[in-house]
Design an enzyme around this catalytic site. Sequence first.
Site, PDB file in Angstrom:
ATOM      1  N   TYR A   8      16.098  31.783   3.255  1.00  0.00           N
ATOM      2  CA  TYR A   8      15.010  32.632   3.735  1.00  0.00           C
ATOM      3  C   TYR A   8      15.226  33.083   5.174  1.00  0.00           C
ATOM      4  CZ  TYR A   8      12.072  31.217  -0.234  1.00  0.00           C
ATOM      5  OH  TYR A   8      11.559  31.005  -1.475  1.00  0.00           O
ATOM      6  N   MET A  39      10.808  24.744  -0.526  1.00  0.00           N
ATOM      7  CA  MET A  39       9.947  23.825  -1.281  1.00  0.00           C
ATOM      8  C   MET A  39      10.756  22.937  -2.223  1.00  0.00           C
ATOM      9  SD  MET A  39       6.600  24.613  -3.620  1.00  0.00           S
ATOM     10  CE  MET A  39       5.673  25.432  -2.351  1.00  0.00           C
ATOM     11  N   ARG A  87     -11.368  -0.421  14.360  1.00  0.00           N
ATOM     12  CA  ARG A  87     -11.141   0.297  13.103  1.00  0.00           C
ATOM     13  C   ARG A  87     -12.133  -0.302  12.119  1.00  0.00           C
ATOM     14  NH1 ARG A  87      -5.061   0.795  10.573  1.00  0.00           N
ATOM     15  NH2 ARG A  87      -5.628  -1.158   9.569  1.00  0.00           N
ATOM     16  N   LYS A 130       0.855  -1.190   0.000  1.00  0.00           N
ATOM     17  CA  LYS A 130       0.000   0.000   0.000  1.00  0.00           C
ATOM     18  C   LYS A 130       0.895   1.245   0.000  1.00  0.00           C
ATOM     19  CE  LYS A 130      -0.402  -0.097   5.033  1.00  0.00           C
ATOM     20  NZ  LYS A 130      -1.110  -0.750   6.149  1.00  0.00           N
TER      21      LYS A 130
HETATM   22  C1  LIG Z   1      -0.410  -1.778   6.756  1.00  0.00           C
HETATM   23  C2  LIG Z   1      -0.977  -3.057   7.227  1.00  0.00           C
HETATM   24  C3  LIG Z   1      -0.150  -4.147   7.508  1.00  0.00           C
HETATM   25  C4  LIG Z   1       1.370  -4.070   7.434  1.00  0.00           C
HETATM   26  O1  LIG Z   1       1.876  -3.498   8.610  1.00  0.00           O
HETATM   27  P1  LIG Z   1       3.463  -3.390   8.868  1.00  0.00           P
HETATM   28  O2  LIG Z   1       3.572  -3.075  10.296  1.00  0.00           O
HETATM   29  O3  LIG Z   1       3.973  -2.303   7.984  1.00  0.00           O
HETATM   30  O4  LIG Z   1       4.038  -4.713   8.525  1.00  0.00           O
HETATM   31  C5  LIG Z   1      -0.745  -5.345   7.855  1.00  0.00           C
HETATM   32  N1  LIG Z   1      -2.088  -5.447   7.958  1.00  0.00           N
HETATM   33  C6  LIG Z   1      -2.922  -4.411   7.730  1.00  0.00           C
HETATM   34  C7  LIG Z   1      -4.388  -4.594   7.856  1.00  0.00           C
HETATM   35  C8  LIG Z   1      -2.393  -3.185   7.362  1.00  0.00           C
HETATM   36  O5  LIG Z   1      -3.207  -2.146   7.129  1.00  0.00           O
END
Ligand SMILES: *Cc1c(COP(=O)(O)O)cnc(C)c1O
Length: 385
Positions: free
Chosen positions: A277, A325, A136, A37
């Site tokens: 800056y 930036m 969640r 992801k």
């Molecule tokens: C992001 C995620 C993971 C991976 O977590 P890490 O700690 O980066 O290994 C596993 N399960 C779910 C549901 C996630 O959202």
Amino acid sequence: MHRHSSRIELSEAALKNNLDFIRSNIGGDTIISSVVKANAYGHGIHDFVPLAEECGIRHFAVASSYEAEEVVEARTTDADVMIMGILYPEDLPWVIKHEIEYFVYDFHRLERSVDIAKQVGKKARIHLELETGGNRTGLEPEKLDQTIAFIKKNLDYLELEGVCTHYAGIESLSNQFRIQQQEQLFEQMYERITDAGIEPNLRHTACSAGALAFPETVMDMVRVGTAQYGLWPSPDIYNLHLMQEKDNAEHTLEQVLSWKTNIMHLKDVAEGQYIGYGTAFQASRDMRVAVIPIGYGNGYARSLSNNGEVLIHGQKTPIVGSVNMNVFMVDVTDLDGVNIRDKVVLIGQQNGESISIKSFTEGNYAINNEFISRLPAAIPRKVVS
Ligand SMILES: *Cc1c(COP(=O)(O)O)cnc(C)c1O
């Protein structure tokens, strides 16, 4: 050829090492789902996915159908793709048609899945995500009976690929009481499913921290993001590792990502002048500064103003003034023979010195993921051996 102001390199050797390291913790039979992801935590899905496949990965986890499509485009094998996050109902036909797996955490999505599976003429490949206390997403215990009955009735349209949950902060030892309660509730709910005569293909609960440090969370599959990229999930997990491996310093995680650019310009600044800056930095002596073509617009942290370091000629050189930036400045007064276009390492190694992702975020490992996952998709990625 229009060049980007920086480039990211992915180390194949480091990824191989990390997957071997994870494998040595979880044993041979458990599937590793590579969590990609957030553009593979900033590593770039299009380059990372084929690289992970080279290293034997055949299962990927993402957070949206957009990301699932990116993995489908990038993959070079028949690797499975699993959506753990949002899935708009409009995308269900595409998802089911392409045999993409996905989390189901409410009854509505389950009903829709059956409707669409009938239309598409393929089974929906679902993972039932259980609510165990993370609050969640996840299907609540009181909705389980209704859900089980519905799944049993529709097994012609549903493939129960998995039953899973996600822990609420397993990387921190201070959360372990809550995690144990989650583990117990998961076991109880899982038993209710199998007692009803349904056998899911896989059980999975562990993320990186679970896979590395909590064997009871390692089941048929682990969902590993952070650790495969060579980052420790938390100081607690790193400390547990050090206590176990004190005689074997070689057996550890290696950072997969490096980030490089070149010196854009050099400037001599007289004592007393301000650099960049405002009044963020006043030259305390006659100085020579190098201008680096990277800023917060490129994903560099503005909080590194007057604070961060880069490697030039294998030497750590400090940032002077604020991160703008698209540029920042570093002090190269004490470095001889520095030229425009010399290589600059923002993250990674040079002549034995190194700047780790962790060094940006000392004291708060959670920020490691925040930092890398925000690296812009536009920066070119390249795999190196
Ligand atoms: C992001 C995620 C993971 C991976 O977590 P890490 O700690 O980066 O290994 C596993 N399960 C779910 C549901 C996630 O959202």
